[in-house]
Scaffold this motif. Structure first.
Motif, PDB file in Angstrom:
ATOM      1  N   GLY A  29       4.505  -4.291   4.058  1.00 29.75           N
ATOM      2  CA  GLY A  29       3.297  -4.100   4.852  1.00 29.75           C
ATOM      3  C   GLY A  29       2.319  -5.264   4.803  1.00 29.75           C
ATOM      4  N   SER A  30       2.676  -6.319   4.084  1.00 30.38           N
ATOM      5  CA  SER A  30       1.728  -7.424   3.913  1.00 30.38           C
ATOM      6  C   SER A  30       1.813  -8.434   5.056  1.00 30.38           C
ATOM      7  CB  SER A  30       1.964  -8.102   2.560  1.00 30.38           C
ATOM      8  OG  SER A  30       3.278  -8.587   2.510  1.00 30.38           O
ATOM      9  N   SER A  31       0.913  -9.426   5.002  1.00 31.03           N
ATOM     10  CA  SER A  31       0.893 -10.525   5.973  1.00 31.03           C
ATOM     11  C   SER A  31       1.242 -11.804   5.232  1.00 31.03           C
ATOM     12  CB  SER A  31      -0.507 -10.689   6.561  1.00 31.03           C
ATOM     13  OG  SER A  31      -0.905  -9.528   7.241  1.00 31.03           O
ATOM     14  N   ILE A  32       1.888 -12.715   5.949  1.00 29.48           N
ATOM     15  CA  ILE A  32       2.125 -14.039   5.356  1.00 29.48           C
ATOM     16  C   ILE A  32       1.400 -15.085   6.204  1.00 29.48           C
ATOM     17  CG2 ILE A  32       4.386 -14.385   6.511  1.00 29.48           C
ATOM     18  CD1 ILE A  32       5.226 -15.861   3.841  1.00 29.48           C
ATOM     19  N   TYR A  33       0.567 -15.873   5.533  1.00 24.28           N
ATOM     20  CA  TYR A  33      -0.118 -17.007   6.154  1.00 24.28           C
ATOM     21  C   TYR A  33       0.690 -18.238   5.812  1.00 24.28           C
ATOM     22  CZ  TYR A  33      -4.239 -14.179   7.149  1.00 24.28           C
ATOM     23  OH  TYR A  33      -5.086 -13.225   7.649  1.00 24.28           O
ATOM     24  N   VAL A  34       1.090 -18.988   6.821  1.00 29.09           N
ATOM     25  CA  VAL A  34       1.964 -20.121   6.582  1.00 29.09           C
ATOM     26  C   VAL A  34       1.572 -21.280   7.501  1.00 29.09           C
ATOM     27  CG1 VAL A  34       3.765 -19.187   8.118  1.00 29.09           C
ATOM     28  CG2 VAL A  34       4.406 -20.740   6.289  1.00 29.09           C
ATOM     29  N   THR A  35       1.652 -22.492   6.947  1.00 28.16           N
ATOM     30  CA  THR A  35       1.178 -23.643   7.733  1.00 28.16           C
ATOM     31  C   THR A  35       2.170 -24.044   8.818  1.00 28.16           C
ATOM     32  OG1 THR A  35       2.063 -25.172   6.066  1.00 28.16           O
ATOM     33  CG2 THR A  35      -0.255 -24.527   5.849  1.00 28.16           C
ATOM     34  N   LEU A  36       3.421 -23.597   8.699  1.00 26.24           N
ATOM     35  CA  LEU A  36       4.451 -23.915   9.699  1.00 26.24           C
ATOM     36  C   LEU A  36       5.240 -22.640   9.999  1.00 26.24           C
ATOM     37  CD1 LEU A  36       6.064 -26.101  11.304  1.00 26.24           C
ATOM     38  CD2 LEU A  36       7.394 -26.485   9.222  1.00 26.24           C
ATOM     39  N   PHE A  37       5.500 -22.375  11.250  1.00 23.07           N
ATOM     40  CA  PHE A  37       6.229 -21.152  11.615  1.00 23.07           C
ATOM     41  C   PHE A  37       7.546 -21.068  10.823  1.00 23.07           C
ATOM     42  CE2 PHE A  37       8.915 -18.396  14.129  1.00 23.07           C
ATOM     43  CZ  PHE A  37       8.037 -17.390  14.492  1.00 23.07           C
TER      44      PHE A  37
ATOM     45  N   CYS B  83       0.976 -18.106   1.916  1.00 22.67           N
ATOM     46  CA  CYS B  83       0.127 -17.211   1.121  1.00 22.67           C
ATOM     47  C   CYS B  83       0.354 -15.787   1.630  1.00 22.67           C
ATOM     48  CB  CYS B  83      -1.327 -17.656   1.321  1.00 22.67           C
ATOM     49  SG  CYS B  83      -2.553 -16.564   0.594  1.00 22.67           S
ATOM     50  N   ILE B  84       0.799 -14.901   0.746  1.00 23.39           N
ATOM     51  CA  ILE B  84       1.062 -13.509   1.136  1.00 23.39           C
ATOM     52  C   ILE B  84      -0.131 -12.651   0.726  1.00 23.39           C
ATOM     53  CG2 ILE B  84       2.631 -11.538   0.916  1.00 23.39           C
ATOM     54  CD1 ILE B  84       4.839 -13.511   0.127  1.00 23.39           C
ATOM     55  N   VAL B  85      -0.563 -11.832   1.668  1.00 22.01           N
ATOM     56  CA  VAL B  85      -1.784 -11.031   1.481  1.00 22.01           C
ATOM     57  C   VAL B  85      -1.458  -9.567   1.768  1.00 22.01           C
ATOM     58  CG1 VAL B  85      -4.138 -10.702   2.321  1.00 22.01           C
ATOM     59  CG2 VAL B  85      -3.151 -12.997   2.283  1.00 22.01           C
ATOM     60  N   ASN B  86      -1.838  -8.676   0.867  1.00 21.79           N
ATOM     61  CA  ASN B  86      -1.511  -7.261   1.112  1.00 21.79           C
ATOM     62  C   ASN B  86      -2.607  -6.571   1.943  1.00 21.79           C
ATOM     63  OD1 ASN B  86      -3.516  -6.492  -0.664  1.00 21.79           O
ATOM     64  ND2 ASN B  86      -2.129  -5.858  -2.309  1.00 21.79           N
ATOM     65  N   THR B  87      -2.426  -5.299   2.200  1.00 20.87           N
ATOM     66  CA  THR B  87      -3.357  -4.605   3.101  1.00 20.87           C
ATOM     67  C   THR B  87      -4.745  -4.431   2.476  1.00 20.87           C
ATOM     68  OG1 THR B  87      -2.385  -2.547   2.309  1.00 20.87           O
ATOM     69  CG2 THR B  87      -1.619  -3.347   4.447  1.00 20.87           C
TER      70      THR B  87
END
Ligand SMILES: Nc1ccn([C@H]2C[C@H](O)[C@@H](COP(=O)(O)O)O2)c(=O)n1
Ligand SMILES: [Zn+2]
Length: 157
Positions: A93-101, A34-38
Protein backbone atom coordinates in the motif's frame (compact mmCIF):
# COMPACT_ATOMS: atom_id res chain seq x y z
CA UNK A 1 1.44 32.37 12.97
CA UNK A 2 3.03 29.27 11.47
CA UNK A 3 5.79 29.46 8.89
CA UNK A 4 4.29 29.55 5.38
CA UNK A 5 7.12 28.51 3.08
CA UNK A 6 7.57 24.93 4.23
CA UNK A 7 8.00 22.18 1.64
CA UNK A 8 5.18 19.84 0.62
CA UNK A 9 5.20 16.11 1.33
CA UNK A 10 6.08 15.46 -2.33
CA UNK A 11 9.01 17.87 -2.18
CA UNK A 12 10.17 16.31 1.06
CA UNK A 13 10.08 12.69 -0.12
CA UNK A 14 11.52 13.35 -3.57
CA UNK A 15 14.17 15.45 -1.84
CA UNK A 16 15.13 12.41 0.24
CA UNK A 17 15.30 10.34 -2.96
CA UNK A 18 17.51 12.97 -4.61
CA UNK A 19 19.77 13.16 -1.58
CA UNK A 20 20.11 9.36 -1.63
CA UNK A 21 21.08 9.48 -5.32
CA UNK A 22 24.06 11.63 -4.41
CA UNK A 23 25.58 8.53 -2.75
CA UNK A 24 25.71 6.70 -6.09
CA UNK A 25 29.13 6.04 -7.64
CA UNK A 26 27.65 5.60 -11.12
CA UNK A 27 29.29 8.29 -13.27
CA UNK A 28 26.44 8.53 -15.78
CA UNK A 29 23.15 8.02 -13.96
CA UNK A 30 22.54 8.46 -10.23
CA UNK A 31 19.17 7.19 -9.01
CA UNK A 32 17.56 7.53 -5.58
CA UNK A 33 14.37 6.01 -4.18
CA UNK A 34 12.31 6.58 -1.05
CA UNK A 35 9.39 4.37 0.05
CA UNK A 36 6.67 6.03 2.09
CA UNK A 37 3.79 4.26 3.82
CA UNK A 38 0.21 5.48 4.19
CA UNK A 39 1.12 7.17 7.51
CA UNK A 40 3.66 9.31 5.58
CA UNK A 41 6.51 7.47 7.26
CA UNK A 42 9.69 6.75 5.29
CA UNK A 43 10.18 2.99 5.45
CA UNK A 44 13.00 2.46 2.97
CA UNK A 45 15.57 4.39 0.97
CA UNK A 46 18.14 3.36 -1.61
CA UNK A 47 20.38 4.36 -4.48
CA UNK A 48 22.01 2.47 -7.32
CA UNK A 49 25.19 0.81 -6.19
CA UNK A 50 27.13 -2.41 -5.98
CA UNK A 51 26.13 -5.26 -3.66
CA UNK A 52 27.84 -5.48 -0.27
CA UNK A 53 31.37 -6.79 -0.54
CA UNK A 54 31.78 -5.69 -4.16
CA UNK A 55 34.25 -2.84 -3.97
CA UNK A 56 33.39 0.31 -5.93
CA UNK A 57 36.97 0.60 -7.15
CA UNK A 58 37.26 -3.01 -8.27
CA UNK A 59 34.21 -3.25 -10.51
CA UNK A 60 33.64 -1.53 -13.83
CA UNK A 61 31.48 1.58 -14.19
CA UNK A 62 31.55 1.64 -17.98
CA UNK A 63 28.34 1.56 -19.99
CA UNK A 64 29.97 -0.22 -22.92
CA UNK A 65 32.85 -2.60 -23.34
CA UNK A 66 33.88 -5.64 -25.36
CA UNK A 67 32.09 -7.90 -22.93
CA UNK A 68 29.08 -7.08 -20.74
CA UNK A 69 31.11 -8.57 -17.88
CA UNK A 70 33.30 -5.46 -18.11
CA UNK A 71 30.38 -3.05 -17.81
CA UNK A 72 28.41 -1.98 -14.74
CA UNK A 73 25.16 -3.59 -15.83
CA UNK A 74 25.53 -7.11 -14.40
CA UNK A 75 26.53 -5.76 -10.99
CA UNK A 76 24.59 -2.66 -10.03
CA UNK A 77 21.64 -3.05 -7.64
CA UNK A 78 19.02 -0.53 -8.71
CA UNK A 79 17.85 2.19 -6.34
CA UNK A 80 14.30 0.83 -6.12
CA UNK A 81 15.55 -2.69 -5.36
CA UNK A 82 17.79 -1.35 -2.59
CA UNK A 83 14.92 0.69 -1.13
CA UNK A 84 12.68 -2.38 -1.07
CA UNK A 85 15.43 -4.56 0.42
CA UNK A 86 16.14 -1.89 3.05
CA UNK A 87 12.48 -1.48 4.03
CA UNK A 88 11.95 -1.64 7.75
CA UNK A 89 8.15 -2.00 7.62
CA UNK A 90 5.45 -3.61 5.51
CA UNK A 91 5.59 -2.14 1.99
CA UNK A 92 2.01 -3.07 1.02
CA UNK A 93 0.00 0.00 0.00
CA UNK A 94 2.99 2.34 0.08
CA UNK A 95 4.31 4.87 -2.45
CA UNK A 96 7.77 4.93 -3.98
CA UNK A 97 9.42 8.25 -4.82
CA UNK A 98 12.12 7.73 -7.40
CA UNK A 99 14.29 10.10 -9.41
CA UNK A 100 14.03 7.94 -12.55
CA UNK A 101 11.03 5.92 -13.73
CA UNK A 102 11.53 2.25 -12.73
CA UNK A 103 12.94 -0.22 -15.22
CA UNK A 104 11.14 -3.49 -16.01
CA UNK A 105 13.09 -5.46 -13.39
CA UNK A 106 12.38 -2.95 -10.64
CA UNK A 107 8.75 -2.79 -11.72
CA UNK A 108 8.43 -6.52 -11.00
CA UNK A 109 9.81 -5.96 -7.49
CA UNK A 110 7.55 -2.96 -6.93
CA UNK A 111 4.49 -4.97 -7.94
CA UNK A 112 5.45 -7.97 -5.81
CA UNK A 113 6.10 -5.80 -2.77
CA UNK A 114 2.59 -4.32 -2.94
CA UNK A 115 3.62 -0.73 -3.65
CA UNK A 116 0.61 1.10 -5.06
CA UNK A 117 1.95 4.42 -6.28
CA UNK A 118 5.04 5.54 -8.21
CA UNK A 119 6.08 9.20 -8.06
CA UNK A 120 8.97 9.98 -10.36
CA UNK A 121 10.91 12.86 -11.85
CA UNK A 122 12.72 11.74 -15.00
CA UNK A 123 11.60 9.25 -17.63
CA UNK A 124 14.60 9.62 -19.88
CA UNK A 125 14.32 6.02 -21.10
CA UNK A 126 10.63 6.27 -22.03
CA UNK A 127 11.30 5.42 -25.68
CA UNK A 128 12.92 2.07 -24.92
CA UNK A 129 11.20 -1.32 -25.20
CA UNK A 130 12.03 -2.20 -21.59
CA UNK A 131 10.34 0.99 -20.40
CA UNK A 132 7.28 -0.01 -22.41
CA UNK A 133 7.33 -3.43 -20.74
CA UNK A 134 7.61 -1.77 -17.30
CA UNK A 135 4.68 0.50 -18.11
CA UNK A 136 2.56 -2.41 -19.31
CA UNK A 137 3.15 -4.33 -16.06
CA UNK A 138 2.45 -1.25 -13.96
CA UNK A 139 -0.91 -0.71 -15.66
CA UNK A 140 -1.85 -4.38 -15.36
CA UNK A 141 -1.06 -4.29 -11.64
CA UNK A 142 -3.20 -1.17 -11.12
CA UNK A 143 -0.35 0.91 -9.76
CA UNK A 144 -0.92 4.64 -10.03
CA UNK A 145 1.83 6.94 -11.22
CA UNK A 146 2.57 10.61 -11.50
CA UNK A 147 5.50 12.65 -12.69
CA UNK A 148 6.56 15.62 -10.61
CA UNK A 149 8.92 18.50 -11.14
CA UNK A 150 11.69 18.60 -8.62
CA UNK A 151 14.40 21.11 -8.10
CA UNK A 152 17.48 19.60 -9.58
CA UNK A 153 19.74 18.20 -6.93
CA UNK A 154 20.55 15.35 -9.30
CA UNK A 155 20.44 15.78 -13.05
CA UNK A 156 19.06 12.73 -14.85
CA UNK A 157 18.24 14.04 -18.32
N1 LIG B 1 14.97 2.78 -12.54
C1 LIG B 1 16.31 2.65 -12.52
C2 LIG B 1 17.01 2.64 -13.70
C3 LIG B 1 18.38 2.54 -13.65
N2 LIG B 1 19.00 2.45 -12.46
C4 LIG B 1 20.46 2.44 -12.42
C5 LIG B 1 21.21 1.34 -13.05
C6 LIG B 1 22.49 2.02 -13.49
O1 LIG B 1 23.38 2.16 -12.39
C7 LIG B 1 22.01 3.38 -13.91
C8 LIG B 1 21.66 3.48 -15.38
O2 LIG B 1 22.83 3.71 -16.10
P1 LIG B 1 22.82 4.28 -17.60
O3 LIG B 1 22.39 3.14 -18.48
O4 LIG B 1 21.85 5.43 -17.66
O5 LIG B 1 24.23 4.70 -17.82
O6 LIG B 1 20.87 3.61 -13.12
C9 LIG B 1 18.29 2.47 -11.30
O7 LIG B 1 18.86 2.43 -10.18
N3 LIG B 1 16.94 2.54 -11.35
ZN1 LIG C 1 15.59 -0.94 -12.17
Amino acid sequence: MKRQKYISWDEYFIGVAQLSALRSKDPSTQVGACIVNTDKRIIGIGYNGLPSGCEDDEFPWERENKSIVDTKYPYVVHAEANAILNATRETKGSSIYVTLFPCNECMKLIIQSGIKEIVYVSDKYSETDLHKAAFKMMKAANISYRQINASEVVKND
